[in-house]
Design a protein around this motif. Sequence first.
Motif, PDB file in Angstrom:
ATOM      1  N   HIS A 189      78.252   4.634 111.509  1.00 57.65           N
ATOM      2  CA  HIS A 189      78.452   6.073 111.287  1.00 57.65           C
ATOM      3  C   HIS A 189      77.147   6.838 111.495  1.00 57.65           C
ATOM      4  O   HIS A 189      77.141   7.931 112.093  1.00 57.65           O
ATOM      5  CB  HIS A 189      78.981   6.301 109.863  1.00 57.65           C
ATOM      6  CG  HIS A 189      79.303   7.732 109.577  1.00 57.65           C
ATOM      7  ND1 HIS A 189      78.420   8.582 108.944  1.00 57.65           N
ATOM      8  CD2 HIS A 189      80.422   8.477 109.849  1.00 57.65           C
ATOM      9  CE1 HIS A 189      78.960   9.779 108.840  1.00 57.65           C
ATOM     10  NE2 HIS A 189      80.166   9.750 109.376  1.00 57.65           N
ATOM     11  N   GLN A 190      76.039   6.266 111.030  1.00 53.68           N
ATOM     12  CA  GLN A 190      74.736   6.892 111.230  1.00 53.68           C
ATOM     13  C   GLN A 190      74.425   7.019 112.721  1.00 53.68           C
ATOM     14  O   GLN A 190      73.945   8.062 113.181  1.00 53.68           O
ATOM     15  CB  GLN A 190      73.647   6.079 110.531  1.00 53.68           C
ATOM     16  CG  GLN A 190      72.217   6.535 110.785  1.00 53.68           C
ATOM     17  CD  GLN A 190      71.929   7.920 110.227  1.00 53.68           C
ATOM     18  OE1 GLN A 190      72.616   8.384 109.320  1.00 53.68           O
ATOM     19  NE2 GLN A 190      70.908   8.574 110.760  1.00 53.68           N
ATOM     20  N   GLU A 192      76.556   7.195 115.211  1.00 58.30           N
ATOM     21  CA  GLU A 192      77.442   8.180 115.837  1.00 58.30           C
ATOM     22  C   GLU A 192      77.013   9.616 115.510  1.00 58.30           C
ATOM     23  O   GLU A 192      77.052  10.490 116.369  1.00 58.30           O
ATOM     24  CB  GLU A 192      78.880   7.949 115.364  1.00 58.30           C
ATOM     25  CG  GLU A 192      79.510   6.679 115.908  1.00 58.30           C
ATOM     26  CD  GLU A 192      80.872   6.415 115.283  1.00 58.30           C
ATOM     27  OE1 GLU A 192      81.336   7.269 114.491  1.00 58.30           O
ATOM     28  OE2 GLU A 192      81.455   5.356 115.582  1.00 58.30           O
ATOM     29  N   CYS A 193      76.605   9.834 114.262  1.00 57.54           N
ATOM     30  CA  CYS A 193      76.332  11.201 113.804  1.00 57.54           C
ATOM     31  C   CYS A 193      74.894  11.650 114.054  1.00 57.54           C
ATOM     32  O   CYS A 193      74.641  12.832 114.277  1.00 57.54           O
ATOM     33  CB  CYS A 193      76.643  11.318 112.311  1.00 57.54           C
ATOM     34  SG  CYS A 193      78.372  11.025 111.908  1.00 57.54           S
ATOM     35  N   ASP A 194      73.965  10.704 113.999  1.00 58.18           N
ATOM     36  CA  ASP A 194      72.546  11.072 114.114  1.00 58.18           C
ATOM     37  C   ASP A 194      71.769   9.923 114.754  1.00 58.18           C
ATOM     38  O   ASP A 194      70.976   9.252 114.103  1.00 58.18           O
ATOM     39  CB  ASP A 194      71.989  11.398 112.720  1.00 58.18           C
ATOM     40  CG  ASP A 194      70.508  11.734 112.738  1.00 58.18           C
ATOM     41  OD1 ASP A 194      70.008  12.176 113.794  1.00 58.18           O
ATOM     42  OD2 ASP A 194      69.855  11.551 111.698  1.00 58.18           O
TER      43      ASP A 194
END
Length: 225
Positions: A189-190, A192-194
Amino acid sequence: MLLVSRYIRRMPKTTTCQQFMKGVTAYIRKHYKKSMLPRLAEHPEDRLTASVVVFSRLQREIWMIGDCQCMIMDVDRAVAEGQYFDNPKPAETELAQMRAEEAHRQLEAGKTVEELLRDDTARPVIIPHMIETMHNQNITYSVVDGFTIPPQHIRTITLDFRPWELILASDGYPFLCSTLEESEEALRHQRECDPLNIGPHFQATKGFHPDFNSFDDRSYIRLRV
């Protein structure tokens, strides 16, 4: 890392934290040539260096040397909410923030996220500062590098004899969770987002290079004791 793990496999099970510090330091040091020692004393950035988190079953202790992390969970509690511990380098947060500010500046000037992921031109800004902080290695923070480890910078967690679940991990997991699957999902998730690791929730001294599956080394072990 390989030398430290080899030493741990061979050391007596009765080893104390103090004995471990002295023993692993001597083991790493003997892999340096004597002619190298004067330079290594002046230039810690050239040393073989690793962080390590160790659980001693006989001592009922967790030893944290360097920037590692762990979680302990009381097996008998109805809520499986763990206590979290880490042992970060003193300047890591400031360096990550410095890189993030430079990356944002470059993005505002026209660089793309993809360009910075492939060639992180924000990172060279912090390299001199990183080398400078390394001169405090085993002075203001602890690592395993073949030089004396200051005991005051080791984090020791003592467990009682209730059943516990432990998670020992490297700092390559920005969000340590109670299972490996959840920790890996948080890492995905990290990314993908940042992917540059410059956002408000997590900042690091480097981002996710497209050719690698993470931004840092990662180790994760969960055990019941």
